[in-house]
Enzyme design. Structure first.
Site, PDB file in Angstrom:
ATOM      1  N   GLU A 166       1.920  -2.107  -0.162  1.00 55.52           N
ATOM      2  CA  GLU A 166       1.986  -0.662   0.071  1.00 55.52           C
ATOM      3  C   GLU A 166       1.465  -0.218   1.440  1.00 55.52           C
ATOM      4  O   GLU A 166       0.463   0.492   1.551  1.00 55.52           O
ATOM      5  CB  GLU A 166       1.225   0.082  -1.032  1.00 55.52           C
ATOM      6  CG  GLU A 166       1.790  -0.160  -2.421  1.00 55.52           C
ATOM      7  CD  GLU A 166       1.122   0.671  -3.505  1.00 55.52           C
ATOM      8  OE1 GLU A 166       1.657   0.711  -4.618  1.00 55.52           O
ATOM      9  OE2 GLU A 166       0.067   1.286  -3.237  1.00 55.52           O
ATOM     10  N   GLU A 382       4.540  -3.502  -9.245  1.00 55.30           N
ATOM     11  CA  GLU A 382       3.548  -2.644  -9.898  1.00 55.30           C
ATOM     12  C   GLU A 382       4.264  -1.545 -10.654  1.00 55.30           C
ATOM     13  O   GLU A 382       5.195  -0.924 -10.132  1.00 55.30           O
ATOM     14  CB  GLU A 382       2.581  -1.995  -8.889  1.00 55.30           C
ATOM     15  CG  GLU A 382       1.526  -2.899  -8.327  1.00 55.30           C
ATOM     16  CD  GLU A 382       0.552  -2.152  -7.423  1.00 55.30           C
ATOM     17  OE1 GLU A 382       0.316  -0.940  -7.658  1.00 55.30           O
ATOM     18  OE2 GLU A 382       0.039  -2.779  -6.482  1.00 55.30           O
TER      19      GLU A 382
END
Length: 484
Positions: A166, A382
């Site tokens: 991320e 995720e």
């Protein structure tokens, strides 16, 4: 008799964690401070002043945690290595820190679990931050050195290497909004950090590929689906474009197309021309060729989509930021006349909408526009939800009856299957998170795990969601409504 939907034969089921959120042992065996050790000590930066000094004590309890993974039937475990543990202060390798990951990987392999290693999940050594952190090019070089040290140690037993987790969070959320470590408020710094993160990614992929062409190399991006409140309203459409551009395309386009999105560069210039000029000076000839080095896998992190418009809603939807007294800025530089609206969906206790169909659309879009044309496989690395869990005792056994999380997991796995059945090459799903853990600026106030953690005793309790996930893995199928 019930019906079920089967997962593809090679589809992997896993769970994910991150080093700072679970390991603890913050200053043991040579580990030194990361930016999160420093940031969590800034007054009012983290709820209750919590920090990761102990967390889930995974550093000492990893063997038992791996046995819990085996009990759940996990095929793969996505974890991150701590740069501050492996190369304290960004300096020379630390044998004790490296040895921890050797022991962890050996334990996973002995349990028949595939190690899925992420090199960077936001825990930059504080000493490197004091030299400029991700806003300076040198950090990209230090990152690649650290990555190669990890490969020296684990290259004989780890086949899957993810560079970054991320980068939007570790650039714009951290250097522009000030919400995460190091907590700065600068458009220029966010742009510079994003570029140097991607540069470090590309350099590392090139170096690892040169060492071993058989490795599975990639990175993980958090991505969203941005919907306009009224698709016929130009202002609403522009709001959706700007979210998609600043959140998704600013990272997807350089990695897959070797260019930054021109419309967002213009938007950024309109908000701060000097910031764009600094960033342009930092993007050197050849950088985008490095950043767009082909990857084998793209990890997609998805929690919810966005319904956005150009005018304010009548009632503001719940905010997803931790309600700390410390100010938080906007992570989107081009945020003028950009507003979030409520879809009327159920929400987790983070205030996030539960929107599984958005995951299907996201996977279709990323596959069609980016991954499929170059043969990059997709993994949902995720996906998870935080709810107000309660440990109870049933017939002498501790349980957590987290019905909402069970439904969340099933709905999102169904959304993945919807994408697979539409021809999208999705090869795995990792639930976030294996354990309740330190949830960044939220501290220990939010619980995402399929295994509960009592932070006072470090006792682990498999939740109903974990038990149901184990059944799905064992059957390699998702039950549907009973047949009529």
């Amino acid at each position: 008799m019930s019906q079920s939907r089967s997962f593809p034969e090679r589809f992997l089921f896993g769970a994910a964690t991150a080093a700072y959120q679970i390991e603890g042992a913050a200053f043991e065996d040579g580990r030194t401070a990361s930016i999160w050790d420093a940031f969590s000590r800034v007054p009012d930066a983290v709820i209750n002043g919590d920090n990761g000094d102990v967390a889930c004590d995974h550093y000492h309890r990893y063997a038992g945690d791996v046995q819990l993974m085996k009990e759940l039937g996990l095929q793969t475990y996505r974890f991150s290595t701590s740069w501050s543990r492996v190369r304290p202060d960004g300096g020379a390798p630390n044998p004790k820190g490296v040895d921890f990951y050797k022991r962890l990987v050996d334990e996973l392999l002995d349990a028949g679990i595939l190690p899925w290693l992420t090199l960077y999940h936001w825990d930059l050594p504080q000493a490197l931050q004091e030299k400029g952190g991700w806003t300076v090019r040198e950090t990209s070089e230090r990152f690649t050195e650290y990555a190669l040290d990890m490969h020296d140690a684990l290259g004989d037993r780890v086949d899957v290497w993810t560079t970054l987790n991320e980068p939007w969070c570790s650039s714009f959320l951290s250097y522009t909004a000030g919400a995460h470590a190091p907590g700065h408020y600068s458009q220029a710094e966010g742009m510079l950090a994003a570029h140097h993160l991607l540069l470090g990614h590309g350099q590392t992929v090139r170096e690892l590929r040169a060492r071993d062409s058989s490795l599975n190399l990639g990175l993980t991006l958090n991505l969203t689906v941005a919907d306009a409140v009224d698709p016929a309203n130009p202002a609403d459409l522009d709001a959706a474009r700007r979210i998609d551009g600043q959140f998704n395309r600013w990272f997807l386009d350089p990695v897959f197309r070797g260019q930054y999105p021109a419309d967002i560069i213009k938007d950024f210039r309109d908000t701060d021309a000097e910031a764009v000029a600094r960033w342009q000076d930092a993007v050197q000839p050849g950088d985008l060729d490095i950043i767009s080095t082909p990857i084998d896998s793209l990890g997609v992190n998805y929690y919810h989509g966005e319904l956005v418009g150009g005018t304010p809603p009548e009632v503001d939807p719940p905010a997803g930021d931790a309600p700390t007294p410390r100010p938080i800025g906007k992570p989107f530089p081009a945020h003028e006349n950009l507003y979030w609206h409520d879809r009327g969906l159920s929400r987790t206790n983070m205030g996030w909408e539960v929107q599984p169909e958005g995951l299907t659309r996201l996977l279709e879009r990323v596959s069609e526009e980016y991954a499929a044309p170059v043969g990059t496989a997709l993994y949902v690395t995720e996906n998870g939800a935080s709810y107000d869990d309660e440990v109870v005792t049933d017939d002498g056994e501790k349980r957590v009856h987290d019905t909402e999380r069970v439904e969340f997991v099933e709905a999102h796995l169904a959304a993945v299957l919807d994408a697979v059945e539409k021809g999208v090459d999705v090869r795995g799903y990792f639930y976030w998170s294996l354990l309740d853990n330190f949830e960044w600026a939220w501290g220990y106030a939010k619980r995402f795990g399929i295994i509960a953690v009592d932070y006072q005793t470090q006792e682990r309790t498999i939740k109903d969601s974990g038990r149901q996930y184990a059944r799905i893995i064992a059957e390699r199928a998702l039950a549907t409504e009973p047949a009529v």
